[in-house]
Design an enzyme around this catalytic site. Structure first.
Site, PDB file in Angstrom:
ATOM      1  N   ARG A   1      -0.052  -8.234   1.671  1.00 16.23           N
ATOM      2  CA  ARG A   1       0.097  -9.234   2.728  1.00 16.23           C
ATOM      3  C   ARG A   1      -1.262  -9.514   3.364  1.00 16.23           C
ATOM      4  O   ARG A   1      -2.144  -8.650   3.367  1.00 16.23           O
ATOM      5  CB  ARG A   1       1.077  -8.721   3.788  1.00 16.23           C
ATOM      6  CG  ARG A   1       1.400  -9.718   4.888  1.00 16.23           C
ATOM      7  CD  ARG A   1       2.421  -9.130   5.845  1.00 16.23           C
ATOM      8  NE  ARG A   1       2.760 -10.066   6.911  1.00 16.23           N
ATOM      9  CZ  ARG A   1       3.588  -9.790   7.910  1.00 16.23           C
ATOM     10  NH1 ARG A   1       4.163  -8.603   7.979  1.00 16.23           N
ATOM     11  NH2 ARG A   1       3.836 -10.688   8.838  1.00 16.23           N
TER      12      ARG A   1
ATOM     13  N   HIS B   1       5.871   0.572  -2.212  1.00 13.08           N
ATOM     14  CA  HIS B   1       6.233  -0.167  -0.993  1.00 13.08           C
ATOM     15  C   HIS B   1       5.246   0.140   0.131  1.00 13.08           C
ATOM     16  O   HIS B   1       5.282   1.201   0.740  1.00 13.08           O
ATOM     17  CB  HIS B   1       7.656   0.224  -0.587  1.00 13.08           C
ATOM     18  CG  HIS B   1       8.180  -0.534   0.596  1.00 13.08           C
ATOM     19  ND1 HIS B   1       9.478  -0.398   1.039  1.00 13.08           N
ATOM     20  CD2 HIS B   1       7.592  -1.432   1.430  1.00 13.08           C
ATOM     21  CE1 HIS B   1       9.663  -1.173   2.099  1.00 13.08           C
ATOM     22  NE2 HIS B   1       8.533  -1.807   2.352  1.00 13.08           N
ATOM     23  N   ILE B   2       4.346  -0.802   0.406  1.00 18.02           N
ATOM     24  CA  ILE B   2       3.390  -0.676   1.492  1.00 18.02           C
ATOM     25  C   ILE B   2       4.027  -1.216   2.775  1.00 18.02           C
ATOM     26  O   ILE B   2       4.650  -2.286   2.764  1.00 18.02           O
ATOM     27  CB  ILE B   2       2.098  -1.444   1.176  1.00 18.02           C
ATOM     28  CG1 ILE B   2       1.473  -0.921  -0.119  1.00 18.02           C
ATOM     29  CG2 ILE B   2       1.093  -1.342   2.324  1.00 18.02           C
ATOM     30  CD1 ILE B   2       0.271  -1.723  -0.592  1.00 18.02           C
TER      31      ILE B   2
ATOM     32  N   LYS C   1       5.110  -3.025   6.051  1.00 16.54           N
ATOM     33  CA  LYS C   1       4.943  -4.336   6.669  1.00 16.54           C
ATOM     34  C   LYS C   1       4.305  -5.375   5.751  1.00 16.54           C
ATOM     35  O   LYS C   1       3.492  -6.199   6.173  1.00 16.54           O
ATOM     36  CB  LYS C   1       4.126  -4.214   7.964  1.00 16.54           C
ATOM     37  CG  LYS C   1       4.623  -3.143   8.916  1.00 16.54           C
ATOM     38  CD  LYS C   1       6.129  -3.187   9.165  1.00 16.54           C
ATOM     39  CE  LYS C   1       6.568  -4.443   9.866  1.00 16.54           C
ATOM     40  NZ  LYS C   1       8.064  -4.497  10.041  1.00 16.54           N
TER      41      LYS C   1
ATOM     42  N   GLY D   1       8.169  -5.587   1.807  1.00 15.58           N
ATOM     43  CA  GLY D   1       8.784  -4.736   0.802  1.00 15.58           C
ATOM     44  C   GLY D   1      10.265  -4.515   0.993  1.00 15.58           C
ATOM     45  O   GLY D   1      10.996  -4.322   0.024  1.00 15.58           O
TER      46      GLY D   1
ATOM     47  N   TRP E   1       5.851   6.989  10.984  1.00 13.12           N
ATOM     48  CA  TRP E   1       6.018   7.412   9.592  1.00 13.12           C
ATOM     49  C   TRP E   1       5.616   8.885   9.501  1.00 13.12           C
ATOM     50  O   TRP E   1       4.862   9.292   8.637  1.00 13.12           O
ATOM     51  CB  TRP E   1       5.164   6.543   8.657  1.00 13.12           C
ATOM     52  CG  TRP E   1       5.691   5.146   8.548  1.00 13.12           C
ATOM     53  CD1 TRP E   1       6.733   4.724   7.782  1.00 13.12           C
ATOM     54  CD2 TRP E   1       5.213   3.990   9.241  1.00 13.12           C
ATOM     55  NE1 TRP E   1       6.935   3.372   7.955  1.00 13.12           N
ATOM     56  CE2 TRP E   1       6.015   2.897   8.852  1.00 13.12           C
ATOM     57  CE3 TRP E   1       4.186   3.776  10.172  1.00 13.12           C
ATOM     58  CZ2 TRP E   1       5.827   1.615   9.334  1.00 13.12           C
ATOM     59  CZ3 TRP E   1       3.989   2.496  10.665  1.00 13.12           C
ATOM     60  CH2 TRP E   1       4.807   1.428  10.242  1.00 13.12           C
TER      61      TRP E   1
ATOM     62  N   LYS F   1      22.953   3.207   2.135  1.00 10.24           N
ATOM     63  CA  LYS F   1      21.731   2.439   1.934  1.00 10.24           C
ATOM     64  C   LYS F   1      21.068   2.824   0.610  1.00 10.24           C
ATOM     65  O   LYS F   1      19.868   3.020   0.530  1.00 10.24           O
ATOM     66  CB  LYS F   1      20.766   2.637   3.101  1.00 10.24           C
ATOM     67  CG  LYS F   1      21.319   2.152   4.423  1.00 10.24           C
ATOM     68  CD  LYS F   1      20.306   2.269   5.540  1.00 10.24           C
ATOM     69  CE  LYS F   1      20.906   1.745   6.832  1.00 10.24           C
ATOM     70  NZ  LYS F   1      19.966   1.843   7.966  1.00 10.24           N
TER      71      LYS F   1
ATOM     72  N   HIS G   1       7.185   6.075   1.879  1.00 13.20           N
ATOM     73  CA  HIS G   1       6.153   5.084   1.576  1.00 13.20           C
ATOM     74  C   HIS G   1       5.023   5.714   0.755  1.00 13.20           C
ATOM     75  O   HIS G   1       3.838   5.661   1.133  1.00 13.20           O
ATOM     76  CB  HIS G   1       5.599   4.459   2.856  1.00 13.20           C
ATOM     77  CG  HIS G   1       6.530   3.477   3.494  1.00 13.20           C
ATOM     78  ND1 HIS G   1       6.747   2.219   2.974  1.00 13.20           N
ATOM     79  CD2 HIS G   1       7.328   3.574   4.593  1.00 13.20           C
ATOM     80  CE1 HIS G   1       7.623   1.571   3.734  1.00 13.20           C
ATOM     81  NE2 HIS G   1       7.991   2.373   4.712  1.00 13.20           N
TER      82      HIS G   1
END
Length: 440
Positions: A220, A130-131, A133, A136, A239, A160, A187
């Protein structure tokens, strides 16, 4: 991580000078000495030539290297050709020598796309890289909420987290933020995941199992992604709990200096955001897709910047092509079709395409020099994205050509009985994980 190679140079002028001096010396010697010296010279020349042949053709680089030389772009690409791995398990890791080899079950060379099938009942595992923005969050939720499965994931909104178990036992078939949490770091990138997933699943399930790993990710358009991350950080997101693990350790503060003082970078301007040379938002997709061990991890003095960029980009392309599945945020419908045909699984909802995003609105307000700066900062990501676009089109056309019902399938994606559509907007969430990863 020193890399050595053999470099032996023999100049014709050296031989000419040597022979000329030898001949001059021979003239001055007595006839008996001439014969002995001639024999000695011939033996020396024979030994020298034999040594050159041995060093150049038979002696290994690691044992007989005469000089230290960093790998060139040509050397690297010859050793690691890019080959498409549509629908197949990822069998390479950052450190192939130390990593536990996965069990392919079948010969990868014999597994054809026409009869390939992800085996939910065996030990196949999807791993989602999951990169930030890239969409993802939406895709991750689709994986745990909207797949039409024999045993659907059991999701708990307050935590969650979802339990995505196989039909016949409580064993994970999905390694992602929503199914297992950030087990390999917030991430986690390709370098972190490939060195971590196997051991984390062993610990989580209390058993050492040889698995087949099917990696997937989303990319993206780089300018939009960069601006989306800028706005996210501007709102106060960070992050800070990312590990940046590589080479057996986390990156040091000297290797990754902070771009701001305090807890967040809230309120940062775009010019300030772009001016920080240590901002990982620049070329983030390339860095997260590359095997960073090849470039000395986060030690930027390991090789020259231009060579580092070339190797990192080539590695990112190779790893992307090696993934069983990837999609592009700007082509949601194509991505859904490729996923479903690759894994023989169906989503119960159609993926939504959101072309008007906050980042696109931001782009329209920028000065030309700002746009140029962002393009320069993300030059590697732009090249990676164009490569991904061509590769995605090739995969799509390949799957389309073998599907006799393509027109009907493509026009009715996500239409399964008893399930309604749900929409996700990848820019509307300020993720709690950007502030803390302790409870995820």
């Amino acid at each position: 991580m020193a890399k050595k190679s053999v470099e032996v140079q023999v100049l014709d002028s050296d031989f000419s000078l040597f022979l000329r001096e030898s001949i001059t010396y021979e003239i001055k010697m007595e006839s008996r000495s001439k014969s002995k010296l001639r024999s000695f010279v011939m033996i020396c020349i024979f030994l020298a030539l034999s040594g050159i042949i041995y060093f150049g053709y038979f002696c290994s680089e690691q044992v007989c290297a005469l000089t230290t030389q960093k790998p060139t772009w040509t050397d690297w690409t010859l050793k690691f050709p890019i080959q498409d791995n549509l629908g197949k398990p990822l069998s390479i890791h950052s450190n192939p020598i130390n990593s536990k080899a996965t069990n392919p079950g079948l010969s990868y060379d014999d597994v054809l796309n026409d009869n390939f099938q992800f085996d939910m009942n065996a030990h196949d595992v999807m791993v989602f890289l999951h990169i930030q923005k890239t969409g993802g969050t939406s895709f991750g939720r689709h994986l745990v909420q909207d797949l039409d499965l024999q045993r659907p994931c059991s999701c708990h909104r307050k935590r969650k987290r979802c339990y995505c178990f196989r039909p016949n036992r409580n064993e994970n078939w999905l390694f992602s933020r929503y199914s297992t949490g950030w087990k390999c770091g917030l991430h986690a990138d390709w370098t972190e995941l490939t060195s971590c997933v196997d051991s984390e699943l062993d610990k989580n399930e209390g058993d050492s199992v040889k698995r087949r790993y099917f990696y997937m990710t989303l990319l993206r358009e780089p300018i939009s992604r960069y601006l989306s991350e800028f706005r996210h950080v501007q709102r106060g997101a960070t992050w800070r709990n990312s590990r940046h693990w590589c080479g057996g350790r986390a990156a040091s503060g000297a290797e990754l200096p902070a771009c701001y003082q305090g807890a967040t970078w809230q309120g940062v301007t775009l010019d300030q955001f772009a001016a920080c040379p240590h901002n990982l938002a620049a070329n983030r997709q390339t860095r997260m897709m590359a095997d960073l061990a090849l470039v000395g991890c986060y030690n930027t003095s390991y090789m020259q910047p231009a060579e580092r960029n070339r190797v990192m980009l080539a590695s990112a392309k190779r790893n992307l092509a090696s993934m069983a599945f990837f999609a592009l945020t700007e082509h949601q419908k194509v991505g859904q079709y490729v996923f479903e045909e690759t894994f023989n699984l169906r989503f119960a909802v159609p993926f939504e395409q959101h072309n008007a995003t906050y980042s696109s609105l931001t782009l329209s307000t920028l000065r030309p020099d700002q746009v140029q700066t962002i393009r320069k900062l993300n030059a590697l990501d732009l090249e990676l994205y164009y490569f991904a676009l061509k590769l995605m089109n090739r995969r799509f056309e390949k799957l389309k050509a073998r599907d006799p019902h393509f027109a009907e399938r493509f026009s009715h994606l996500g239409e399964l009985p008893g399930r309604g559509a749900s929409e996700f907007n990848w820019d509307q969430f300020v993720e709690d994980t950007t502030l803390s990863a302790k409870n995820t």
